[in-house]
Design an enzyme around this catalytic site. Structure first.
Site, PDB file in Angstrom:
ATOM      1  N   THR A  95      -7.579   1.051 -14.800  1.00  0.00           N
ATOM      2  CA  THR A  95      -8.649   1.502 -13.843  1.00  0.00           C
ATOM      3  C   THR A  95      -8.788   3.066 -13.899  1.00  0.00           C
ATOM      4  OG1 THR A  95      -7.319   1.173 -12.109  1.00  0.00           O
ATOM      5  CG2 THR A  95      -8.439  -0.954 -12.619  1.00  0.00           C
ATOM      6  N   PHE A 100      -4.639   7.932 -17.435  1.00  0.00           N
ATOM      7  CA  PHE A 100      -4.224   7.818 -18.844  1.00  0.00           C
ATOM      8  C   PHE A 100      -4.605   6.421 -19.544  1.00  0.00           C
ATOM      9  CE2 PHE A 100      -0.247  10.107 -17.708  1.00  0.00           C
ATOM     10  CZ  PHE A 100      -0.819  11.252 -17.306  1.00  0.00           C
ATOM     11  N   ARG A 112      -5.396  -3.572 -10.803  1.00  0.00           N
ATOM     12  CA  ARG A 112      -5.606  -4.185  -9.482  1.00  0.00           C
ATOM     13  C   ARG A 112      -7.281  -4.090  -9.161  1.00  0.00           C
ATOM     14  NH1 ARG A 112      -1.396  -1.530  -5.912  1.00  0.00           N
ATOM     15  NH2 ARG A 112      -2.230   0.152  -7.093  1.00  0.00           N
ATOM     16  N   SER A 162       8.201  10.140 -17.797  1.00  0.00           N
ATOM     17  CA  SER A 162       7.560  11.633 -17.010  1.00  0.00           C
ATOM     18  C   SER A 162       8.500  12.372 -17.317  1.00  0.00           C
ATOM     19  CB  SER A 162       7.493  11.266 -15.556  1.00  0.00           C
ATOM     20  OG  SER A 162       7.241  12.405 -14.887  1.00  0.00           O
ATOM     21  N   TYR A 222      10.989   8.444  -7.457  1.00  0.00           N
ATOM     22  CA  TYR A 222      10.002   8.531  -8.610  1.00  0.00           C
ATOM     23  C   TYR A 222      10.671   8.841  -9.961  1.00  0.00           C
ATOM     24  CZ  TYR A 222       6.033   9.610 -11.496  1.00  0.00           C
ATOM     25  OH  TYR A 222       5.355   9.768 -12.542  1.00  0.00           O
ATOM     26  N   LEU A 270       2.499  18.029 -15.709  1.00  0.00           N
ATOM     27  CA  LEU A 270       1.322  18.064 -14.790  1.00  0.00           C
ATOM     28  C   LEU A 270       0.045  17.675 -15.436  1.00  0.00           C
ATOM     29  CD1 LEU A 270       0.717  19.358 -11.998  1.00  0.00           C
ATOM     30  CD2 LEU A 270      -0.027  21.576 -13.322  1.00  0.00           C
TER      31      LEU A 270
HETATM   32  P1  NDP Z   1      -3.672   7.225 -11.923  1.00  0.00           P
HETATM   33  O1  NDP Z   1      -3.225   7.125 -10.506  1.00  0.00           O
HETATM   34  O2  NDP Z   1      -4.824   7.937 -12.391  1.00  0.00           O
HETATM   35  O3  NDP Z   1      -3.698   5.681 -12.464  1.00  0.00           O
HETATM   36  C1  NDP Z   1      -2.568   4.735 -12.293  1.00  0.00           C
HETATM   37  C2  NDP Z   1      -3.027   3.370 -12.922  1.00  0.00           C
HETATM   38  O4  NDP Z   1      -1.934   2.599 -12.596  1.00  0.00           O
HETATM   39  C3  NDP Z   1      -4.281   2.847 -12.401  1.00  0.00           C
HETATM   40  O5  NDP Z   1      -5.149   2.182 -13.129  1.00  0.00           O
HETATM   41  C4  NDP Z   1      -3.600   2.002 -11.174  1.00  0.00           C
HETATM   42  O6  NDP Z   1      -4.593   0.701 -11.132  1.00  0.00           O
HETATM   43  C5  NDP Z   1      -2.466   1.552 -11.889  1.00  0.00           C
HETATM   44  N1  NDP Z   1      -1.616   0.767 -10.861  1.00  0.00           N
HETATM   45  C6  NDP Z   1      -0.752   1.141  -9.937  1.00  0.00           C
HETATM   46  N2  NDP Z   1      -0.096   0.367  -9.249  1.00  0.00           N
HETATM   47  C7  NDP Z   1      -0.405  -0.902  -9.838  1.00  0.00           C
HETATM   48  C8  NDP Z   1      -0.087  -2.252  -9.801  1.00  0.00           C
HETATM   49  N3  NDP Z   1       1.097  -2.651  -8.836  1.00  0.00           N
HETATM   50  N4  NDP Z   1      -0.450  -3.100 -10.585  1.00  0.00           N
HETATM   51  C9  NDP Z   1      -1.428  -2.664 -11.675  1.00  0.00           C
HETATM   52  N5  NDP Z   1      -1.719  -1.461 -11.914  1.00  0.00           N
HETATM   53  C10 NDP Z   1      -1.339  -0.670 -11.164  1.00  0.00           C
HETATM   54  O7  NDP Z   1      -2.268   7.950 -12.593  1.00  0.00           O
HETATM   55  P2  NDP Z   1      -1.872   8.493 -14.146  1.00  0.00           P
HETATM   56  O8  NDP Z   1      -2.872   7.916 -15.080  1.00  0.00           O
HETATM   57  O9  NDP Z   1      -1.630   9.915 -14.167  1.00  0.00           O
HETATM   58  O10 NDP Z   1      -0.596   7.569 -14.154  1.00  0.00           O
HETATM   59  C11 NDP Z   1      -0.229   6.457 -15.405  1.00  0.00           C
HETATM   60  C12 NDP Z   1       1.124   6.714 -15.358  1.00  0.00           C
HETATM   61  O11 NDP Z   1       1.605   7.930 -15.949  1.00  0.00           O
HETATM   62  C13 NDP Z   1       2.133   6.247 -14.197  1.00  0.00           C
HETATM   63  O12 NDP Z   1       3.204   5.493 -14.585  1.00  0.00           O
HETATM   64  C14 NDP Z   1       2.661   7.773 -13.907  1.00  0.00           C
HETATM   65  O13 NDP Z   1       3.609   7.717 -13.054  1.00  0.00           O
HETATM   66  C15 NDP Z   1       2.594   8.207 -15.253  1.00  0.00           C
HETATM   67  N6  NDP Z   1       2.597   9.822 -15.234  1.00  0.00           N
HETATM   68  C16 NDP Z   1       1.703  10.611 -14.402  1.00  0.00           C
HETATM   69  C17 NDP Z   1       1.518  11.836 -14.522  1.00  0.00           C
HETATM   70  C18 NDP Z   1       0.797  12.871 -14.011  1.00  0.00           C
HETATM   71  O14 NDP Z   1       0.816  13.996 -13.652  1.00  0.00           O
HETATM   72  N7  NDP Z   1      -0.809  12.335 -13.841  1.00  0.00           N
HETATM   73  C19 NDP Z   1       2.649  12.730 -15.335  1.00  0.00           C
HETATM   74  C20 NDP Z   1       4.010  11.718 -15.824  1.00  0.00           C
HETATM   75  C21 NDP Z   1       3.785  10.509 -15.934  1.00  0.00           C
HETATM   76  P3  NDP Z   1      -5.001  -0.020  -9.875  1.00  0.00           P
HETATM   77  O15 NDP Z   1      -4.767   0.859  -8.633  1.00  0.00           O
HETATM   78  O16 NDP Z   1      -6.358  -0.461  -9.842  1.00  0.00           O
HETATM   79  O17 NDP Z   1      -4.014  -1.363  -9.754  1.00  0.00           O
HETATM   80  C1  8X3 Z   2       4.270  13.110 -12.733  1.00  0.00           C
HETATM   81  C2  8X3 Z   2       4.593  14.494 -12.927  1.00  0.00           C
HETATM   82  O1  8X3 Z   2       5.962  16.435 -12.040  1.00  0.00           O
HETATM   83  O2  8X3 Z   2       4.462  15.166 -10.448  1.00  0.00           O
HETATM   84  O3  8X3 Z   2       5.335  12.315 -13.301  1.00  0.00           O
HETATM   85  O4  8X3 Z   2       6.520  14.276 -11.341  1.00  0.00           O
HETATM   86  S1  8X3 Z   2       5.370  15.139 -11.605  1.00  0.00           S
END
Ligand code: NDP
Ligand code: 8X3
Length: 258
Positions: free
Chosen positions: A18, A21, A41, A144, A157, A189
């Site tokens: 939603t 990534f 969700r 990450s 985290y 980031l």
């Molecule tokens: P966003 O917040 O943009 O997207 C997160 C996604 O996870 C949303 O689609 C959300 O959907 C979903 N999500 C969260 N909780 C739940 C749940 N309980 N059930 C189902 N879906 C869930 O973040 P990113 O795209 O940046 O993050 C994606 C992944 O990458 C994560 O695992 C994050 O930890 C990881 N990551 C992100 C980084 C960053 O800097 N952005 C760097 C490294 C890793 P909804 O709320 O609709 O359920």
């Molecule tokens: C997301 C990157 O540096 O905010 O996993 O933990 S950081």
């Protein structure tokens, strides 16, 4: 000419489609001719994504990865042709808070563990037998840099992402000979809704990490996921660690008495 896999044969189950990534990856795979099962969700966003990508290419399921029974039901009831999953993108996850460990909110810690650890292992465990039965596939997990390096406030985290890293490595051992590849993507980031979620909707706190710098974006990460999965079947990318060019790893932190 180097022979990549044909992405029009990909059926990709994506958690967290939603936003960020997962959403970018859904677009990337469908643009290349693949089919996706987009989950998350927020049903309104899933419906919007399906309208954009088309119901023949994008099946949507409103799903909370923390809810094991709902996950079991949804995966057992996938309709054809979306039941022929050959790529699992276990991406749903979040960070909550950035307080030092002694001040952190325990409910936040629990939610991160329930989502990033439990939700991710439910996803992989429930889909893996199908991948093996269909002759192989690819599991992509979202780790990450926080699972590799420590930073203040990163306690639980980062620990959930270290779990993901080790889980992906151990999966590789168990999947020897099964033709299922495993790749852990470890971004730094990247500007998505990640920070807005971490700071619970506080837009000024959420925008601070991306201020006056160039972070990566969701398409950068989606492209790395896509690339790893299109390589020939005899190549397994174990992990991809990516950082914004503007981000580097700091020096050791040494406390000194005055
Ligand atoms: P966003 O917040 O943009 O997207 C997160 C996604 O996870 C949303 O689609 C959300 O959907 C979903 N999500 C969260 N909780 C739940 C749940 N309980 N059930 C189902 N879906 C869930 O973040 P990113 O795209 O940046 O993050 C994606 C992944 O990458 C994560 O695992 C994050 O930890 C990881 N990551 C992100 C980084 C960053 O800097 N952005 C760097 C490294 C890793 P909804 O709320 O609709 O359920
Ligand atoms: C997301 C990157 O540096 O905010 O996993 O933990 S950081």
């Amino acid at each position: 000419m180097y022979q990549l896999l044909d992405p029009s044969r990909f059926v990709v189950f994506i958690t967290g489609a939603t936003s960020g990534f997962g959403e970018a990856a859904a677009r990337r795979y469908v643009a290349a001719g693949g089919k996706v099962i987009a989950t998350g969700r927020r049903e309104d966003r899933l419906k919007k994504l399906q309208a954009e990508l088309g119901p023949d290419n994008c099946h949507v399921i409103a799903l909370d990865v923390q809810d094991r029974a709902a996950m079991e039901k949804a995966i057992a009831e996938l309709p054809a042709p979306f039941d022929a999953v050959n790529i699992v993108l276990a991406n749903a996850g979040l960070a909550l808070g950035l307080q030092p460990a002694a001040e952190a909110n325990l409910d936040d810690w629990q939610t991160m563990i329930d989502t990033n650890v439990s939700g991710l292992v439910y996803t992989v465990r429930l889909l893996l037998p199908g991948l093996i039965a269909r002759g192989g596939g690819h599991v992509v997990t979202l780790g990450s840099v926080a699972g590799e390096y420590a930073y203040p406030g990163g306690s639980v985290y980062g620990a959930t992402k270290a779990f993901v890293k080790q889980f992906a490595l151990n999966l590789r051992s168990d999947l020897q000979g099964k033709k299922v590849r495993v790749t852990n993507i470890e971004p730094g980031l990247t500007e998505t809704e990640f920070s807005l979620v971490r700071f619970k909707g506080d837009e000024s706190k959420a925008s601070a990490p991306y201020s006056k710098t160039q972070a990566m974006n969701a398409d950068d990460i989606a492209e790395s996921i896509f690339w790893a999965t299109t390589l020939p079947a005899h190549v397994n990318v174990n992990k991809i660690e990516l950082m914004a060019t503007t981000q580097a790893i700091g020096a050791f932190d040494i406390y000194r008495e005055d």
